[in-house]
Design an enzyme around this catalytic site. Structure first.
Site, short mmCIF file in Angstrom:
data_model
loop_
_atom_site.label_atom_id
_atom_site.label_comp_id
_atom_site.label_asym_id
_atom_site.label_seq_id
_atom_site.Cartn_x
_atom_site.Cartn_y
_atom_site.Cartn_z
CE LYS A 74 -4.50 0.74 0.38
NZ LYS A 74 -5.49 -0.29 0.02
N1 GLU Z 1 -7.35 -0.02 -3.12
C1 GLU Z 1 -7.92 -1.28 -3.44
C2 GLU Z 1 -8.06 -2.16 -2.20
O1 GLU Z 1 -7.94 -1.71 -1.09
C3 GLU Z 1 -7.18 -2.08 -4.49
C4 GLU Z 1 -6.16 -1.37 -5.27
C5 GLU Z 1 -5.62 -2.17 -6.43
O2 GLU Z 1 -6.40 -2.42 -7.31
O3 GLU Z 1 -4.45 -2.48 -6.40
O4 GLU Z 1 -8.31 -3.34 -2.32
#
Ligand code: GLU
Length: 411
Positions: free
Chosen positions: A104
């Site tokens: 992240k």
């Molecule tokens: N932000 C999205 C999540 O928390 C996914 C991000 C992505 O597609 O890599 O699952």
């Protein structure tokens, strides 16, 4: 803020690690992030002054595949929050069985206060600082709160200046740049698929259910559209502009128009204004938190009158609240399952980018449904077998898979 989110993520891990009777060395290996980066981002603001922001990328685990996870622009972003969210991505990708690890990133910023040009400079500054540690076979960022196709396009373009045309380095791009059809609505669609799978298991129909949605951003608004299409009554919605209740069901098209025009739900005339906290305690079948983390505390958990909670957001329920909901017989579809639709379609986008071959939207939605229904069935069966909550079952399955991969790889 972030310290609490990390403590909660670690606690959920601990529950599953105990259930799995993992050795101590596994706890340490699985919880310790592979790499953490914190960068200073200096950009020229529109008024000529220099703005300084802090950016993060935490790569949690890559035993099952390249690191994967979104980039969040939010005032609450800090190193612990990003650590917590990176860890959740590792379990999420393992649970649905897509060949990624977890990561992240984020920038501590109130993006709504930046101009479009400032957001562009900030995004490009982040890429300048982290381009060496991301890549289409190492770490693949995507969208999260406060970011979307616009930011992903800048990310892709800035990365190309260093490494050439590599569309698979980031997902959630506009379709014109190799983004996938269906990615924008994927997380909301995924929540609805999982609700359908849940009611299917219970021998009930999704149609006619009364739903309350907290958060009317990407996840909440798309889920609302799909739920209304499937015959649900959305009796409550909220965003930073206010919370609204309508026992006859809110007209979602009208709410979307209002947000488009006014920028938020503030002043919405399609429901009765209520307190933000009262929204979570409304009488309904399903409560869908789709905003920030940590909103369902133990005090709130006692007031919830929904039969089911489905976590569109990451980490909306504290462990104490989770225990109360479990004791009260309120089933929770946990975040690592409930909102996995987004990263699943990000996976499809990455596959399409690597193959230079693009799918029809129908195929994307069909594959998404297949993956999520299978994951739901595995979690449901595991919960039945262990006589435990869906959350514990999901964590047990996910962590078990990551530990197995880690062991095979060796030190
Ligand atoms: N932000 C999205 C999540 O928390 C996914 C991000 C992505 O597609 O890599 O699952």
């Amino acid at each position: 803020m972030g310290a609490e989110a990390l403590e909660h993520a670690n606690r959920y891990f601990e529950w599953a690690a105990r259930e799995l009777e993992l050795p101590q060395e596994a706890w340490v290996q699985l919880l310790t992030p592979y790499r953490e980066v914190r960068v200073e981002l200096n950009i020229r603001m529109d008024d000529g002054k220099t703005g300084t922001f802090i950016g993060y990328r935490v790569q949690h685990d890559n035993s099952r595949g390249p690191f994967k996870g979104g980039i969040r622009y939010h005032p609450q972003v800090d190193s612990d929050e990003v650590r917590a969210l990176a860890q959740l991505m590792t379990w999420k990708t393992a649970l649905v069985g897509i060949p990624f690890g977890g990561a992240k990133g984020g920038i501590q910023v109130d993006a709504a206060r930046l101009s479009v040009a400032e957001r562009e400079r900030l995004t490009r500054a982040l890429v300048d600082k982290i381009h060496d540690i991301v890549g289409d076979h190492t770490d693949i960022p995507g969208p999260d709160m406060g970011t979307g196709p616009r930011e992903m396009a800048w990310f892709f373009d800035q990365y190309a200046k260093y490494h050439g045309h590599r569309p698979g380095v980031v997902t959630g791009k506009p379709v014109a740049l190799g983004g996938s059809l269906g990615r924008i609505s994927a997380t909301g669609r995924g929540c609805v698929e999982l609700l359908e799978a849940l009611f299917n298991r219970l021998g009930e129909s999704l149609s006619g259910k009364r739903v309350v949605i907290q958060g009317f951003g990407n996840v909440g608004s798309w889920a609302a559209r799909f739920l209304a299409e499937r015959g649900c009554k959305i009796v409550g919605i909220s965003d930073l502009g206010g919370a609204y209740f309508n026992s006859d069901g809110i007209d979602i098209a009208h709410a979307l128009e209002h947000v488009e025009r006014a920028g938020s739900l503030r002043g919405f005339d399609g429901g009765e204004p209520i307190e933000a906290e009262a929204l979570l305690g409304l009488d309904c079948d399903v409560l869908l938190p789709a905003a920030v983390g940590g909103v369902i505390t133990k005090e709130i958990a006692k007031t919830i009158r929904a039969r089911f909670v489905i976590e569109g957001a990451n980490g909306p329920t504290t462990p104490e609240a989770d225990e109360i909901l479990h004791e009260r017989g309120i089933q929770v579809v946990p975040d690592i399952l409930a909102n996995a639709g987004g990263v699943t379609v990000s996976y499809f986008e990455w596959v399409q980018n690597l193959q230079h071959f693009y799918w029809e939207e129908e195929q994307i939605n069909k594959e998404l449904r297949r993956i999520l229904w299978q994951a739901f069935d595995r979690v449901w069966e595991e919960a039945k077998r262990r006589r435990c909550s869906l959350r514990l079952a999901a964590y047990v399955l996910a962590i078990g898979k990551v530990w197995e991969a880690t062991k095979w790889r060796g030190v």
